[in-house]
Scaffold this active site. Structure first.
Site, PDB file in Angstrom:
ATOM      1  N   HIS A 233       0.813  -1.214   0.000  1.00  0.00           N
ATOM      2  CA  HIS A 233       0.000   0.000   0.000  1.00  0.00           C
ATOM      3  C   HIS A 233       0.850   1.270   0.000  1.00  0.00           C
ATOM      4  CE1 HIS A 233      -3.173  -2.900   0.591  1.00  0.00           C
ATOM      5  NE2 HIS A 233      -3.899  -2.009  -0.043  1.00  0.00           N
TER       6      HIS A 233
ATOM      7  N   ARG B 246     -10.369   4.406  -2.192  1.00  0.00           N
ATOM      8  CA  ARG B 246      -9.952   3.539  -1.076  1.00  0.00           C
ATOM      9  C   ARG B 246     -10.319   4.228   0.242  1.00  0.00           C
ATOM     10  NH1 ARG B 246      -5.386   2.225  -4.762  1.00  0.00           N
ATOM     11  NH2 ARG B 246      -5.206  -0.038  -4.853  1.00  0.00           N
TER      12      ARG B 246
ATOM     13  N   ARG C 275     -15.215   2.316  -2.280  1.00  0.00           N
ATOM     14  CA  ARG C 275     -15.003   0.992  -1.693  1.00  0.00           C
ATOM     15  C   ARG C 275     -15.159   1.092  -0.189  1.00  0.00           C
ATOM     16  NH1 ARG C 275      -9.450  -2.094  -2.363  1.00  0.00           N
ATOM     17  NH2 ARG C 275      -8.728  -0.539  -0.916  1.00  0.00           N
TER      18      ARG C 275
ATOM     19  N   GLU D  57     -10.989 -10.419  -5.784  1.00  0.00           N
ATOM     20  CA  GLU D  57      -9.560 -10.383  -5.454  1.00  0.00           C
ATOM     21  C   GLU D  57      -9.107 -11.614  -4.667  1.00  0.00           C
ATOM     22  OE1 GLU D  57      -8.803  -6.718  -3.326  1.00  0.00           O
ATOM     23  OE2 GLU D  57     -10.654  -6.885  -2.184  1.00  0.00           O
TER      24      GLU D  57
ATOM     25  N   ASN E  81      -4.067  -6.764  -7.348  1.00  0.00           N
ATOM     26  CA  ASN E  81      -2.978  -6.801  -6.354  1.00  0.00           C
ATOM     27  C   ASN E  81      -3.191  -7.960  -5.383  1.00  0.00           C
ATOM     28  OD1 ASN E  81      -2.425  -4.387  -7.611  1.00  0.00           O
ATOM     29  ND2 ASN E  81      -3.343  -3.152  -5.990  1.00  0.00           N
ATOM     30  N   ASP E  82      -4.407  -8.044  -4.875  1.00  0.00           N
ATOM     31  CA  ASP E  82      -4.686  -9.140  -3.947  1.00  0.00           C
ATOM     32  C   ASP E  82      -4.893 -10.456  -4.681  1.00  0.00           C
ATOM     33  OD1 ASP E  82      -4.464  -8.217  -1.284  1.00  0.00           O
ATOM     34  OD2 ASP E  82      -6.210  -6.950  -1.606  1.00  0.00           O
TER      35      ASP E  82
ATOM     36  N   ARG F 115       2.225  -9.463  -0.714  1.00  0.00           N
ATOM     37  CA  ARG F 115       2.510  -8.368  -1.655  1.00  0.00           C
ATOM     38  C   ARG F 115       3.413  -7.296  -1.075  1.00  0.00           C
ATOM     39  NH1 ARG F 115      -3.525  -5.677  -1.944  1.00  0.00           N
ATOM     40  NH2 ARG F 115      -2.544  -3.701  -2.419  1.00  0.00           N
TER      41      ARG F 115
ATOM     42  N   CYS G 102      -9.274  -2.673 -11.163  1.00  0.00           N
ATOM     43  CA  CYS G 102      -8.807  -1.493 -10.426  1.00  0.00           C
ATOM     44  C   CYS G 102      -7.489  -1.766  -9.704  1.00  0.00           C
ATOM     45  CB  CYS G 102      -9.871  -1.009  -9.443  1.00  0.00           C
ATOM     46  SG  CYS G 102     -10.250  -2.200  -8.156  1.00  0.00           S
TER      47      CYS G 102
HETATM   48  C1  PEP Z   1      -6.315  -4.824  -5.278  1.00  0.00           C
HETATM   49  O1  PEP Z   1      -6.211  -5.671  -4.385  1.00  0.00           O
HETATM   50  O2  PEP Z   1      -5.895  -4.972  -6.429  1.00  0.00           O
HETATM   51  C2  PEP Z   1      -6.958  -3.523  -4.994  1.00  0.00           C
HETATM   52  C3  PEP Z   1      -7.266  -2.683  -5.949  1.00  0.00           C
HETATM   53  O3  PEP Z   1      -7.185  -3.204  -3.703  1.00  0.00           O
HETATM   54  P1  PEP Z   1      -6.001  -2.816  -2.694  1.00  0.00           P
HETATM   55  O4  PEP Z   1      -4.754  -2.638  -3.513  1.00  0.00           O
HETATM   56  O5  PEP Z   1      -6.403  -1.562  -2.003  1.00  0.00           O
HETATM   57  O6  PEP Z   1      -5.937  -4.007  -1.799  1.00  0.00           O
HETATM   58 MG    MG Z   2      -7.259  -5.455  -2.502  1.00  0.00          MG
END
Ligand code: PEP
Ligand code: MG
Length: 588
Positions: free
Chosen positions: A198, A305, A345, A443, A466-467, A477, A514
């Site tokens: 993050h 977010r 979100r 995710e 990402n997740d 991550r 996203c």
């Molecule tokens: C993701 O997981 O790709 C996402 C957009 O949410 P975050 O990165 O805030 O976990």
């Molecule tokens: Mg996520």
């Protein structure tokens, strides 16, 4: 000093040139800003006054000691008085204010960190333990200075030098990162973190060059060293020669020119050469980011977010934002987007975004009680947020996006709570859009594989790559030690994306991306070729993704996309992707 180069993980674009500003962990807990030259002596006096007050406090504690108090207590206070009188504590921070222009709190913790590091080297155990006494004295001074050791930084009083400061730290938590938003730092370098930690996300959304996962950069780099961050290459050059510096300055100017040129595409719709429109949206962390989103030409916000509203609250004892506060923030984002849709979100806390930073003993935070799992165990907190979002929907198009869903009952419980929030608002005659679309983030691999469970009950889907990558490939991550395994081109990821887009298409439910893949220019042709028509990314990346779409002829890329999706050989996938990138490179 000899020049040397460090390699890390690139997380944003561009080049930064500036001097290193090292932040030790303790320094992150206090305000940090630079004071202007003319305020330096006032800042010195502020710290001197705080030290004098602590002196007085200690003396009165001594005087008030009861007769029968243990003798060690008096000795303990004596030690603190001695420490307070030592020039290393009472004088050195004043020099730091004068030489580096740090505010008093920052100067004090910088000095205390240095002293603590020296104490760690001492062999004698008794002496080594005096480190704790120094820290306690420092805390007393900080309390006098601020009323609390933790507080939000100020953006006033910063002189123009901060624009050339590159923050170097072991790690910067997302909450700390938010503190840097108002301060115009040139770049960030951290020892820890991964491509989509993050911290990386925030630096990307700020459009600031950053390299993470540098190992031990914060030990190799010294205060005030000249640094160049080449964030496209993930490289940091320490103490560059004047020739290298010159070359990078030229590249910086060139990049600025290119960015300016891309800015001209702001109003051009993102349509491929064969006429397919792709909607480009922005990811935001705070309502004020809406202005950047508009500036970059975003058609809306694809991911707000909202948890960052909850995290930027150090010093407030983690008091949660009230419904009213949240409503104001969501409304500001909605109004800021001037009629374009805003996807908010719901709270996605946990893992590397803890609500309470003391919660560090969770066994496997990424697999724990985070996001919707947490919200469903705190229905009152969740309802408050849902009410606030719904109320904001009276001011412009809003969509509600739920993170980390994997189970059918999570969808049902969420929808029930949304219905309850609507009922309450209705009873209170508060306005909201009764048809607010509700969507799920896909995710977790389980959600991707059981997509029909989602498409029946929800209005839209948004893929958090990402997740999805973290959970599919079983790699944290944010952990730089496994960052080399974070692979968005892994066949498993591509197959999951393919499954999602085709299932969603059949079910006629809109699906966007996203996560980080949406803003990766290497992947634009692949994703659009696979059928994705909505991409949400940090605003700073939007213009170049738009340019890539304008340069794409979807029919021409189809054979390459098919080949990639048929292949389970990483080399073939990469070669095909590179060949696809070379197709018809007309310049816009
Ligand atoms: C993701 O997981 O790709 C996402 C957009 O949410 P975050 O990165 O805030 O976990
Ligand atoms: Mg996520």
């Amino acid at each position: 000093m000899a020049s040397f180069t460090l390699q890390g993980i690139p997380v944003s674009r561009g080049i930064a040139i500036g001097r290193a500003h090292l932040l030790r962990p303790a320094a992150l807990d206090v305000e940090h800003y630079l004071v202007a030259q003319e305020q330096v002596e006032a800042e010195v006096l502020r710290l001197q006054a705080a030290i004098a007050q602590v002196h007085k406090e200690l003396q009165s504690i001594w005087a008030d000691l009861p007769q029968d108090a243990p003798t060690e207590l008096g000795a303990f206070i004596d030690v603190h008085v001695l420490i307070l009188s030592d020039p290393m504590v009472s004088e050195a921070p004043l020099d730091i204010i004068r030489s580096r222009h740090y505010n008093a709190e920052w100067a004090l913790v910088t000095q205390v960190d240095e002293l603590s590091a020296q104490f760690d080297e001492i062999e004698d155990e008794y002496l080594r333990e005096r480190k704790a006494d120094i820290q306690q004295v420092a805390e007393r001074i900080l309390k006098v200075l601020t009323g609390s050791a933790n507080s939000v930084p100020r953006s006033d009083g910063i002189d123009e030098r901060s624009a050339n400061m590159i923050v170097v730290a072991r790690d910067i938590s997302p909450a700390d990162m938010m503190q840097f938003r108002d301060v115009a730092f040139a770049g960030f370098v951290t020892d820890e973190g991964g491509q989509n930690s993050h911290t990386a996300i925030v630096s990307r959304s700020l459009g600031i060059p950053a390299v993470v996962g540098m190992g031990n950069a914060s030990h190799l780099i010294e205060q005030d060293d000249w640094l160049i961050i080449d964030s496209d290459a993930g490289v940091v050059i320490v103490a560059p020669t004047s020739l290298v510096l010159e070359q990078y300055r030229e590249r910086q100017v060139l990049l600025q020119k290119q960015r300016k040129k891309l800015g001209k595409l702001k109003k051009t719709p993102a349509i491929t050469q064969d006429g397919v429109e792709v909607t480009l949206l922005a990811n935001i962390e705070l309502p004020e980011d809406a202005a950047h989103a508009l500036d970059a030409g975003a058609s809306g916000v694809g991911l707000f977010r909202s948890e960052f509203l909850f995290m930027e609250r150090s010093g407030q004892e983690h008091k949660l934002p009230s419904e009213e506060e949240q409503f104001e923030a969501y409304r500001a984002a909605v109004q800021g987007m001037k009629g374009r849709p805003v996807t908010i979100r719901t709270l996605d806390v946990g893992a590397d975004k803890p609500l309470d930073t003391t919660e560090h003993n969770i066994l496997n935070p990424a697999l724990g009680l985070r996001a919707i799992r947490y919200c469903l165990t705190e229905p009152q907190l969740f309802l408050t947020q849902l009410r606030a979002i719904l109320r904001a929907s009276a001011f412009g198009p809003v969509k509600i996006l739920i993170p980390m869903m994997a189970h059918s009952f999570e969808i049902d419980q969420t929808l029930n709570l949304i219905a309850q929030a609507k009922k309450e608002l209705q009873a209170e005659s508060k306005e909201f859009d009764a048809n607010v679309p509700v969507g799920a983030m896909i995710e977790i691999p389980a959600a991707a594989l059981a997509l029909p469970m989602f498409v029946k009950k929800l209005d839209f889907l948004s893929i958090g790559t990402n997740d999805l990558i973290q959970y599919t490939l079983a790699i944290d991550r944010a952990d730089h030690e496994v960052a080399h395994l974070y692979d968005d081109l892994h066949p498993a990821i591509l197959q999951l994306l393919h499954t999602i887009v085709t299932t969603a298409e059949k079910a006629e439910i809109p699906v966007s991306i996203c996560g980080g893949m949406a803003g990766d220019i290497r992947l634009t042709r692949l994703l659009t070729g696979m059928g994705f028509r909505e991409l949400s990314m940090p605003a700073a990346l939007l213009p170049e993704i738009k340019q890539a779409i304008l340069n794409t002829h979807l029919e021409n890329v189809q054979p390459y996309v098919k080949k990639i999706l048929r292949s389970y050989e990483p080399v073939v996938i990469r070669e095909t992707l590179a060949a696809m990138e070379m197709l018809g490179q007309t310049v816009h």
